[in-house]
Design an enzyme around this catalytic site. Structure first.
Site, short mmCIF file in Angstrom:
data_model
loop_
_atom_site.label_atom_id
_atom_site.label_comp_id
_atom_site.label_asym_id
_atom_site.label_seq_id
_atom_site.Cartn_x
_atom_site.Cartn_y
_atom_site.Cartn_z
CE LYS A 192 -0.39 -10.71 8.06
NZ LYS A 192 0.90 -10.25 7.83
CD GLU A 266 -4.12 -0.73 19.37
OE1 GLU A 266 -4.23 0.22 18.70
OE2 GLU A 266 -3.21 -1.11 19.82
CB CYS A 300 -1.42 2.73 17.60
SG CYS A 300 -1.00 1.56 18.77
CD GLU A 397 -1.45 6.17 13.40
OE1 GLU A 397 -2.00 5.43 12.37
OE2 GLU A 397 -1.04 5.79 14.47
#
Lengths: 489, 282
Positions: A192, A266, A300, A397
């Protein structure tokens, strides 16, 4: 000295150099790719993916529902049991080599498509994303017939059907990281893509057809979070691989708890980029810029916390600001663009909100003079100084072109601050002293440490995080373990 | 060969392959190659000592560039060789049949040769992960070992004219070695046609050099050549292998004795291991 910072109008004027959009052919609407065919999908829910640099709609996609996910998993299961699982590795290898070649042949088209759908500069999609995508298929093709040498026993077996959910920051590259090792190891997949960036995954489905890949080996279902949830929670999948936010990663970890499903994650990061006083400063500044402004900071493993030794902090910041003033923000398809569009309105809102919190908490905000286009989603490259470890911009983040600067006095303090985060995906170290690089690298709790470089990726090098940045590795010999039965990871 | 009344086919001159070019033997010699029924096929070049030395020189010259390529790039080129070989499948089937193989066997041999290039292509960027290591030494040192190519490899190819040749050349060059190969003596023609494949696959000139001629004449010069680093005796006649190995001792060449190979031994036998130490500390 900040008086050296050039004003925006001191920049060289460049004539626009746009890459042609003519090489891509976007259909008005896409179905789901299941069992080697395009199907409409039973879901009535649809959404339009847009060009984030203009907010213009590009194509309509389906949000797959439970019945669609069922069909996709069934197709993958059938392909695994009847064709792909039993197929000799060297035949699987040849399919993957075909895919690698098709990607190489159509890389310009795919790069333009990626930049249109994602907003990233063509310079990056063309020179970074696409070459790495092809390399990932090429590399893993070579493993398909050599798995017995990978260190997982004499006869490693596939897991079965892999459910793979990928993010919007590197849409096709994340597809490659997921699909190439899964297929090399004999698994079949239902993937997806993110709801804001489905187009290159749908283009990849066409490549699967051109490669004569057996139907059902790769299935692509589009949709948002609910489709992803249905997919990872489907009882028919043996393996879940997710790249995305730590929050969703935790939800998935809870969802697969108590099942036999294998999981790799991840997730997010808040990487420290450590600059020691003996670092080659010009190189370090380039590395800092690359670390946080590459891909609009939608990375990331971005070097979002700059830790700079106190004695060189002022000089580094001066040079950094001079360099930031030369960054060109604008049309993703312009070959001169350094920073493209923020991928979505929602992401732009998050970057704005956290940046405002940064100011409120007392950090000093700076951006170079920078004219932003009136339409689309844009955010000027931004640096915060005077940041404390307790500030939210030092802990959370941001996933945007926003750098938080902290200082340190000793190597031990640098390591302590670098590790003072729940994340542990990556880190950077800048010093001319080799022994100090290795000393620091040994102590950093991060899955990837870049020394005197940043944001380097290669299919032969394992990538993945410590702690809340997830578990499992992608790439290299280690990455195969995520897709083989009996292997620990 | 089938003759057509309408048109006389143009025959190919089979020459050597040295430094990316196709020269005749400097000696001007050639020898007759017959088909399985004893009919004339072609004249093959009969390479001399000087051709062998030229070939070693070309291999040495190519070594720095080839070993300096990224493993990924070498893998791409080996895969390209597989693509080019597949494209000439019909030609190789014909040549193998002329050399005595049955139709089905010839086709199977070409298929296997293509797949073998593909198998080795994938090793280029994986060999170091399998053959290298990070070494946990008892001290504040970062310590790792990486495989490196040994240099110029001289190969006496086995008589299987295509698959045997591919099976010895591919494992030598995938890691960055360059080679001089003495082709099958009775069936040398597919080797020269394979050289045409190599010449059109982006493989730099000199990485593979092919000599045709008398093994008993050429192999001793290669075995004793002081700028050759390794000797593969895969196709050396039993009565010659011992003396070739002895000659190879002159500069301590790595020697692969004739016999069946398994797994990745053909590659690892042609590698050096380099261990690097670096202190760890502030």
């Amino acid at each position: 000295m900040s008086s050296d910072v050039p004003r925006g109008d001191a920049l060289f004027e460049y004539a626009p150099a746009p890459e042609s959009r003519d090489v891509v052919d976007i259909k008005p609407a896409y179905g789901l790719f299941i069992g080697g065919e395009w199907v409409d999908g039973s879901s009535e829910t649809r959404s339009k993916t847009i060009d984030p640099s203009t907010e213009e709609p590009l194509a309509e996609v389906v949000w797959a529902d439970a019945a669609d996910v069922d069909r996709a998993v069934a197709a993958a299961r059938k392909a695994h049991d009847e064709v792909w699982g039993p197929m000799p590795g060297r035949e699987r290898a040849k399919y993957l080599y075909r895919l690698a070649r098709l990607i190489q042949e159509r890389s310009r088209e795919l790069a333009v498509l990626e930049s249109i759908d994602n907003g990233k500069p063509i310079r990056e999609s063309r020179d970074v994303d696409l070459p790495l995508v092809a390399a990932h298929f090429f590399y893993h093709a070579g493993w398909a017939d050599k798995l017995e040498y990978a260190g997982y026993g004499p006869d490693p077996r596939p897991l079965g059907v892999a459910a793979q959910v990928i993010p919007w920051n590197f849409p096709l590259l994340m597809l490659a990281w997921k699909i190439a090792p899964a297929l090399a190891c004999g698994n079949t997949v239902v993937l997806k893509p993110a709801e804001t960036t489905p187009l290159t995954a749908l283009a990849f489905a066409e490549l699967c057809r051109q490669a004569d890949l057996p139907p059902g080996v790769v299935n692509i279902v589009t949709g948002a979070g609910e489709t992803g949830r249905l997919l990872v929670e489907h009882p028919g999948v043996d393996k879940v691989a997710f790249t995305g936010s730590t929050e969703v990663g935790k939800q998935i970890a809870r969802a697969v708890a108590g099942t036999a499903k294998r999981l790799t994650l991840e997730l997010g990061g808040k990487a420290a980029n450590i600059v020691f006083d003996d670092a080659p400063l010009d190189q370090a500044v380039e590395g800092i810029v690359n670390g946080i402004f590459f891909n609009q900071g939608h990375v990331c493993c971005a070097g979002s916390r700059l830790l700079v030794q106190e004695t060189v902090a002022e000089e580094v910041l001066d040079r950094l600001k001079v360099r930031m003033a030369t960054l060109r923000v604008g049309d993703p398809l312009d070959k001169n663009t350094d920073i493209g569009a923020i991928n979505s309105a929602a992401q732009l809102e998050r970057i704005r909100a956290l940046s405002e919190i940064g100011e409120r908490e007392g950090a000093e905000r700076w951006s170079p003079p920078c004219e932003l286009p009136s339409r689309g989603f844009w955010f000027a490259p931004t640096v915060f100084t005077g940041v404390a470890q307790s500030h939210r911009i030092a802990r959370e983040e941001i996933f945007g072109p926003v750098l938080s600067v902290l200082t340190f006095r000793t190597p031990a303090e640098a390591v302590e601050k670098a590790n003072n985060t729940p994340y542990g995906l990556s880190a950077g170290v800048w010093t001319e002293k080799g022994s100090r690089i290795l000393w620091t690298a040994q102590r950093l709790r991060a899955g990837v440490v870049w020394a005197n470089t940043f944001n380097k990726f290669d299919p032969a090098a394992p990538f993945g995080g410590y702690r809340e940045s997830g578990f499992g590795r992608e790439g290299g010999r280690h990455g195969l373990g995520a897709y083989l039965a009996g292997a620990q990871r | 060969m089938a003759q057509s009344d309408a048109r006389l086919p143009v025959r190919k001159t089979y020459k050597l392959f040295i430094g990316g070019a196709f020269p005749r033997s400097e000696s001007g010699r050639s020898y007759v190659v017959n088909d399985a029924r004893g009919g004339f096929l072609a004249n093959a070049s009969q390479a001399s000592r000087k051709d062998a030395r030229d070939a070693v020189g070309a291999a040495r010259k190519a070594f720095g560039g080839w070993s300096g390529r990224t493993p990924y790039n070498r893998g791409q080129i080996l895969y390209r060789i597989a693509e080019m070989l597949e494209g000439r499948r019909g030609q190789f089937v014909e040549e193998l049949r002329a050399a005595g193989a049955a139709k089905g066997a010839a086709g199977a041999e070409v298929d296997e040769a293509v797949d073998r290039w593909v198998w080795y292509a994938g090793w280029a960027d994986k060999l170091a992960a399998v053959a290298g290591s990070a070494n946990p030494v008892a001290g504040p040192f970062f310590n790792f070992s990486t495989p490196e190519p040994t240099g110029v490899v001289a190969i006496v190819a086995p008589d299987s004219p295509l698959l045997g040749l591919v099976s010895v050349v591919a494992p030598a060059i995938v890691s960055g070695n360059t080679c001089v190969v003495v082709a099958s003596e009775p069936a040398p023609l597919p080797a020269i046609t394979l050289a045409e494949v190599l010449a059109t696959s982006d493989l730099p000139g000199g990485v593979v050099n092919v000599l045709t001629g008398r093994r008993a004449e050429l192999a001793p010069w290669l075995a004793s050549h002081m700028d050759v680093n390794a000797l593969d005796l895969a196709g050396a006649p039993a009565d010659l292998a011992g003396s070739l190995e002895e000659a190879a001792a002159g500069n301590l060449k790595r020697v692969l004795r004739p016999g069946p190979e398994a797994g990745i031994e053909r590659m690892t036998a042609l590698l050096e291991t380099k261990t690097v130490w670096h202190p760890v500390g502030t």
